[in-house]
Design a protein around this motif. Structure first.
Motif, PDB file in Angstrom:
ATOM      1  N   LYS A 121       0.824  -1.203   0.000  1.00 23.55           N
ATOM      2  CA  LYS A 121       0.000   0.000   0.000  1.00 23.55           C
ATOM      3  C   LYS A 121       0.861   1.256   0.000  1.00 23.55           C
ATOM      4  O   LYS A 121       0.544   2.242  -0.678  1.00 23.55           O
ATOM      5  CB  LYS A 121      -0.927  -0.016   1.215  1.00 23.55           C
ATOM      6  CG  LYS A 121      -2.032  -1.060   1.139  1.00 23.55           C
ATOM      7  CD  LYS A 121      -2.945  -0.971   2.350  1.00 23.55           C
ATOM      8  CE  LYS A 121      -4.075  -1.990   2.257  1.00 23.55           C
ATOM      9  NZ  LYS A 121      -4.975  -1.938   3.444  1.00 23.55           N
ATOM     10  N   GLU A 122       1.945   1.232   0.755  1.00 30.27           N
ATOM     11  CA  GLU A 122       2.842   2.383   0.786  1.00 30.27           C
ATOM     12  C   GLU A 122       3.463   2.634  -0.588  1.00 30.27           C
ATOM     13  O   GLU A 122       3.557   3.776  -1.044  1.00 30.27           O
ATOM     14  CB  GLU A 122       3.935   2.163   1.827  1.00 30.27           C
ATOM     15  CG  GLU A 122       3.437   2.197   3.266  1.00 30.27           C
ATOM     16  CD  GLU A 122       4.559   1.951   4.254  1.00 30.27           C
ATOM     17  OE1 GLU A 122       5.713   1.815   3.791  1.00 30.27           O
ATOM     18  OE2 GLU A 122       4.284   1.920   5.470  1.00 30.27           O
ATOM     19  N   VAL A 123       3.879   1.557  -1.267  1.00 34.02           N
ATOM     20  CA  VAL A 123       4.457   1.705  -2.601  1.00 34.02           C
ATOM     21  C   VAL A 123       3.429   2.259  -3.577  1.00 34.02           C
ATOM     22  O   VAL A 123       3.731   3.140  -4.396  1.00 34.02           O
ATOM     23  CB  VAL A 123       5.011   0.349  -3.085  1.00 34.02           C
ATOM     24  CG1 VAL A 123       5.422   0.429  -4.553  1.00 34.02           C
ATOM     25  CG2 VAL A 123       6.197  -0.073  -2.238  1.00 34.02           C
ATOM     26  N   ALA A 124       2.193   1.751  -3.479  1.00 30.17           N
ATOM     27  CA  ALA A 124       1.135   2.257  -4.366  1.00 30.17           C
ATOM     28  C   ALA A 124       0.869   3.732  -4.125  1.00 30.17           C
ATOM     29  O   ALA A 124       0.676   4.507  -5.071  1.00 30.17           O
ATOM     30  CB  ALA A 124      -0.140   1.438  -4.170  1.00 30.17           C
ATOM     31  N   GLU A 125       0.879   4.144  -2.864  1.00 24.33           N
ATOM     32  CA  GLU A 125       0.663   5.556  -2.557  1.00 24.33           C
ATOM     33  C   GLU A 125       1.805   6.424  -3.078  1.00 24.33           C
ATOM     34  O   GLU A 125       1.583   7.527  -3.584  1.00 24.33           O
ATOM     35  CB  GLU A 125       0.515   5.734  -1.041  1.00 24.33           C
ATOM     36  CG  GLU A 125      -0.778   5.175  -0.473  1.00 24.33           C
ATOM     37  CD  GLU A 125      -2.004   5.911  -0.981  1.00 24.33           C
ATOM     38  OE1 GLU A 125      -1.891   7.119  -1.265  1.00 24.33           O
ATOM     39  OE2 GLU A 125      -3.055   5.271  -1.125  1.00 24.33           O
ATOM     40  N   LEU A 126       3.045   5.928  -2.959  1.00 31.38           N
ATOM     41  CA  LEU A 126       4.187   6.680  -3.478  1.00 31.38           C
ATOM     42  C   LEU A 126       4.121   6.826  -4.997  1.00 31.38           C
ATOM     43  O   LEU A 126       4.380   7.905  -5.544  1.00 31.38           O
ATOM     44  CB  LEU A 126       5.489   5.991  -3.079  1.00 31.38           C
ATOM     45  CG  LEU A 126       5.956   6.178  -1.633  1.00 31.38           C
ATOM     46  CD1 LEU A 126       7.209   5.357  -1.379  1.00 31.38           C
ATOM     47  CD2 LEU A 126       6.223   7.646  -1.334  1.00 31.38           C
ATOM     48  N   LYS A 128       1.459   6.756  -6.886  1.00 28.84           N
ATOM     49  CA  LYS A 128       0.372   7.681  -7.191  1.00 28.84           C
ATOM     50  C   LYS A 128       0.782   9.124  -6.932  1.00 28.84           C
ATOM     51  O   LYS A 128       0.488  10.029  -7.723  1.00 28.84           O
ATOM     52  CB  LYS A 128      -0.860   7.316  -6.357  1.00 28.84           C
ATOM     53  CG  LYS A 128      -2.080   8.177  -6.633  1.00 28.84           C
ATOM     54  CD  LYS A 128      -3.253   7.735  -5.778  1.00 28.84           C
ATOM     55  CE  LYS A 128      -4.472   8.627  -6.031  1.00 28.84           C
ATOM     56  NZ  LYS A 128      -5.632   8.224  -5.184  1.00 28.84           N
ATOM     57  N   HIS A 129       1.490   9.340  -5.834  1.00 28.98           N
ATOM     58  CA  HIS A 129       1.913  10.700  -5.473  1.00 28.98           C
ATOM     59  C   HIS A 129       2.872  11.272  -6.506  1.00 28.98           C
ATOM     60  O   HIS A 129       2.664  12.388  -7.021  1.00 28.98           O
ATOM     61  CB  HIS A 129       2.570  10.669  -4.097  1.00 28.98           C
ATOM     62  CG  HIS A 129       3.255  11.944  -3.719  1.00 28.98           C
ATOM     63  ND1 HIS A 129       2.575  13.073  -3.323  1.00 28.98           N
ATOM     64  CD2 HIS A 129       4.577  12.276  -3.698  1.00 28.98           C
ATOM     65  CE1 HIS A 129       3.431  14.038  -3.072  1.00 28.98           C
ATOM     66  NE2 HIS A 129       4.659  13.576  -3.287  1.00 28.98           N
ATOM     67  N   TYR A 130       3.921  10.520  -6.845  1.00 26.13           N
ATOM     68  CA  TYR A 130       4.915  11.041  -7.777  1.00 26.13           C
ATOM     69  C   TYR A 130       4.380  11.100  -9.202  1.00 26.13           C
ATOM     70  O   TYR A 130       4.797  11.977  -9.982  1.00 26.13           O
ATOM     71  CB  TYR A 130       6.180  10.201  -7.708  1.00 26.13           C
ATOM     72  CG  TYR A 130       7.003  10.506  -6.479  1.00 26.13           C
ATOM     73  CD1 TYR A 130       7.637  11.736  -6.329  1.00 26.13           C
ATOM     74  CD2 TYR A 130       7.135   9.574  -5.454  1.00 26.13           C
ATOM     75  CE1 TYR A 130       8.385  12.029  -5.198  1.00 26.13           C
ATOM     76  CE2 TYR A 130       7.877   9.861  -4.318  1.00 26.13           C
ATOM     77  CZ  TYR A 130       8.493  11.085  -4.200  1.00 26.13           C
ATOM     78  OH  TYR A 130       9.230  11.372  -3.078  1.00 26.13           O
ATOM     79  N   SER A 131       3.496  10.205  -9.566  1.00 27.62           N
ATOM     80  CA  SER A 131       2.881  10.296 -10.896  1.00 27.62           C
ATOM     81  C   SER A 131       2.091  11.591 -11.032  1.00 27.62           C
ATOM     82  O   SER A 131       2.150  12.268 -12.070  1.00 27.62           O
ATOM     83  CB  SER A 131       1.970   9.088 -11.137  1.00 27.62           C
ATOM     84  OG  SER A 131       2.699   7.882 -11.101  1.00 27.62           O
ATOM     85  N   ARG A 132       1.370  11.935  -9.984  1.00 28.20           N
ATOM     86  CA  ARG A 132       0.624  13.191 -10.008  1.00 28.20           C
ATOM     87  C   ARG A 132       1.562  14.396 -10.067  1.00 28.20           C
ATOM     88  O   ARG A 132       1.301  15.363 -10.797  1.00 28.20           O
ATOM     89  CB  ARG A 132      -0.264  13.277  -8.759  1.00 28.20           C
ATOM     90  CG  ARG A 132      -1.178  14.494  -8.720  1.00 28.20           C
ATOM     91  CD  ARG A 132      -2.202  14.445  -9.819  1.00 28.20           C
ATOM     92  NE  ARG A 132      -3.035  15.629  -9.820  1.00 28.20           N
ATOM     93  CZ  ARG A 132      -3.952  15.885 -10.747  1.00 28.20           C
ATOM     94  NH1 ARG A 132      -4.143  15.015 -11.734  1.00 28.20           N
ATOM     95  NH2 ARG A 132      -4.677  16.977 -10.710  1.00 28.20           N
ATOM     96  N   CYS A 133       2.653  14.337  -9.332  1.00 29.44           N
ATOM     97  CA  CYS A 133       3.620  15.444  -9.350  1.00 29.44           C
ATOM     98  C   CYS A 133       4.256  15.581 -10.732  1.00 29.44           C
ATOM     99  O   CYS A 133       4.399  16.700 -11.253  1.00 29.44           O
ATOM    100  CB  CYS A 133       4.690  15.214  -8.295  1.00 29.44           C
ATOM    101  SG  CYS A 133       4.108  15.393  -6.582  1.00 29.44           S
ATOM    102  N   TYR A 134       4.648  14.479 -11.349  1.00 23.03           N
ATOM    103  CA  TYR A 134       5.244  14.538 -12.681  1.00 23.03           C
ATOM    104  C   TYR A 134       4.246  15.056 -13.711  1.00 23.03           C
ATOM    105  O   TYR A 134       4.615  15.780 -14.640  1.00 23.03           O
ATOM    106  CB  TYR A 134       5.746  13.155 -13.094  1.00 23.03           C
ATOM    107  CG  TYR A 134       6.876  12.624 -12.245  1.00 23.03           C
ATOM    108  CD1 TYR A 134       7.760  13.496 -11.609  1.00 23.03           C
ATOM    109  CD2 TYR A 134       7.064  11.257 -12.070  1.00 23.03           C
ATOM    110  CE1 TYR A 134       8.796  13.016 -10.825  1.00 23.03           C
ATOM    111  CE2 TYR A 134       8.102  10.768 -11.293  1.00 23.03           C
ATOM    112  CZ  TYR A 134       8.961  11.650 -10.669  1.00 23.03           C
ATOM    113  OH  TYR A 134       9.988  11.172  -9.899  1.00 23.03           O
ATOM    114  N   TRP A 135       2.995  14.656 -13.564  1.00 21.96           N
ATOM    115  CA  TRP A 135       1.945  15.121 -14.487  1.00 21.96           C
ATOM    116  C   TRP A 135       1.811  16.644 -14.412  1.00 21.96           C
ATOM    117  O   TRP A 135       1.717  17.320 -15.440  1.00 21.96           O
ATOM    118  CB  TRP A 135       0.634  14.435 -14.129  1.00 21.96           C
ATOM    119  CG  TRP A 135      -0.549  14.878 -14.936  1.00 21.96           C
ATOM    120  CD1 TRP A 135      -1.383  15.936 -14.684  1.00 21.96           C
ATOM    121  CD2 TRP A 135      -1.062  14.260 -16.121  1.00 21.96           C
ATOM    122  NE1 TRP A 135      -2.367  16.020 -15.630  1.00 21.96           N
ATOM    123  CE2 TRP A 135      -2.195  14.997 -16.525  1.00 21.96           C
ATOM    124  CE3 TRP A 135      -0.675  13.154 -16.873  1.00 21.96           C
ATOM    125  CZ2 TRP A 135      -2.939  14.671 -17.657  1.00 21.96           C
ATOM    126  CZ3 TRP A 135      -1.421  12.829 -18.005  1.00 21.96           C
ATOM    127  CH2 TRP A 135      -2.532  13.579 -18.380  1.00 21.96           C
TER     128      TRP A 135
END
Length: 476
Positions: A121-126, A128-135
């Motif tokens: 779950k922690e990896v999935a959250e990370l 998701k977080h960085y994908s949003r930041c890169y977007w």
């Protein structure tokens, strides 16, 4: 026993045979009242503990050992001794199964499984977080518009046969370079973005990502995109991409805080991607390749003038030197927008005259230019936020319709004029035949000569790349 009895639950992982052994152990405790209480309790408890330790590693169903209201191995009495072993041993347990036999695991394995689930779950959250930041760093929607212009230029420069693999590589490389340019733009404008309401929630001002991380992302995207264009297309396209990255990140971005001319520099940046696509397809830059870049250049000025007028307070708070901030009345801003809208009018005719598109596109492009010019004219007459927003929306509609019309009405190689080599051969053969005819006529008697029939003029000057020149007139 009398008095209230608490309910306590113990969950054991035992094999099926342990149920019988456990019941037998507690029965033995009830029948062994002749032994001394403490010795008997110690012996049975040690025996029970050793059995549980041996059986703990075996897969088994789950068993619930639960005390009833008045019975059970963990019941308390009202005697003065809170832990009377004899009284405890006289009570029989109430053993109940609460689960069927399944693929049960022991407690260490269950703990490891729960830990692995937590890490997943922690990896999935990370991610998701960085994908949003890169977007958001890449300004993905703006970058996709840049990719659309580059892809349109590639198709126009391909002629009748399109290399779809090359088209995909060109679009991917353009996307990477555009993402790198937009990311570097935000790296240099962190403080300015933090002061603007429209941009304060971006990844860098909000602290969701660090500046070194953003620089690493931008550098990797820029290098990968340029390398992809160099390997899969040609060096001319890669050079245009790299120069546009430098122009946007290191010239246009700091110029926004220095002088209002930044808008015109930004228009040059926006005009290069379609030229990049054309160069990637044909390997060269010609006069015909300038139609779409010219449309992008002239289109960006009314688009950004409307945006700068609508967001002039935000730009003032961020410290940007926009053209609209030095024009409180908005008259010069509206006039610049209208003038560049009028520059869009002849582009449709040039595309038709240079053999890029058919005559229908000339009509459609003229109507589109008149439509966006009318919104700019309304903004010039009545400089309100409503009219500025109307011109902004018209600019959003103009570009995709213009590019779509170019793609629909584009002319293929078979529909263009004859090549220059063929036209030269035709001219030479025609001239040689006419000279042979004159020599034959001069050798015959004058009385037998007849006036030579009029020949159509040789149209050697009306072929590409100058189809608009008139045919030369030959006098007898």
């Amino acid at each position: 026993m009398t008095g209230p009895v608490s309910r306590e639950t113990i969950l054991f992982s035992l094999c099926p045979s342990a149920v019988t052994k456990l019941s037998t152990t507690f029965s033995d405790c009830g029948r062994s009242n002749s032994l001394p209480g403490h010795a008997m309790w110690r012996r049975n408890s040690l025996s029970l503990a050793s059995k549980l330790a041996r059986l703990n590693s075996n897969p088994s169903p789950f068993i619930l050992l639960r005390t009833s209201h008045h019975h059970g191995p963990l019941s308390r009495s009202n005697s003065t001794s809170p832990a009377d072993p004899v009284t405890w041993s006289q009570s029989r347990p109430d053993v109940r199964f609460i689960a069927t036999r399944a693929a049960a695991v022991d407690f260490p394995a269950a703990a490891a499984a729960s830990a692995s689930v937590g890490k997943g779950k922690e990896v999935a959250e990370l991610v998701k977080h960085y994908s949003r930041c890169y977007w958001e760093l890449s300004k993905a929607r703006l970058s996709m518009l840049v990719v659309a212009t580059s892809g349109t230029g590639y198709i126009l420069g391909s002629g009748s046969s399109i290399d779809y693999l090359g088209l995909c590589c060109t679009c991917a490389g353009t996307m990477m370079v555009a993402a790198a340019a937009n990311s570097l733009n935000q790296v240099f404008e962190v403080k300015n973005d933090a002061m603007m309401k429209r941009t304060r929630l971006r990844p860098l001002p909000s602290g969701r990502i660090t500046r070194p991380h953003a620089v690493m992302w931008a550098s990797s995207m820029g290098l990968a995109g340029t390398a992809l264009l160099a390997c899969e297309t040609n060096m001319l396209a890669a050079g245009l991409a790299a120069s546009n990255l430098v122009l946007y990140a290191f010239v246009y971005t700091p110029l926004k805080q220095i002088h209002p001319v930044n808008t015109w520099v930004g228009a040059i940046v926006g005009a290069i991607p379609p030229l990049l696509g054309w160069a990637a397809a044909s390997g060269q830059i010609s006069l015909n390749s300038m139609v779409l870049p010219a449309a992008l250049y002239f289109w960006q000025l009314p688009h950004f003038m409307a945006l700068a007028y609508l967001c002039r307070k935000d730009y003032a708070d961020g410290g940007f030197k926009m053209f609209s901030l030095a024009d409180p009345s908005g008259y010069r801003t509206a006039w610049v927008a209208l003038r560049n809208c009028l520059y869009l009018l002849p582009l449709g005719y040039l595309a038709y005259d240079w053999g890029i598109a058919s005559g229908w596109f000339c009509v459609e492009s003229t109507l589109l230019a008149l439509a966006i010019s009318s919104t700019a004219g309304l903004f010039l007459v009545n400089r309100t936020t409503k009219n500025a927003r109307r011109m902004f929306h018209a600019s959003l509609l103009y570009l995709p319709v213009f590019m779509g019309g170019l793609l629909v009405h584009r002319r293929y190689d078979s529909e263009l004029s004859l090549p220059v080599e063929n036209s030269n051969q035709l001219a030479e053969s025609t001239l040689s035949s006419s000279l042979d005819g004159e020599l034959t006529e001069s050798s015959s008697p004058r009385k037998n000569r007849r006036p030579a029939p009029s020949r159509a003029p040789v149209a050697y000057a009306s072929v590409a790349p100058f189809p608009f020149l008139p045919a030369p007139y030959v006098s007898n």
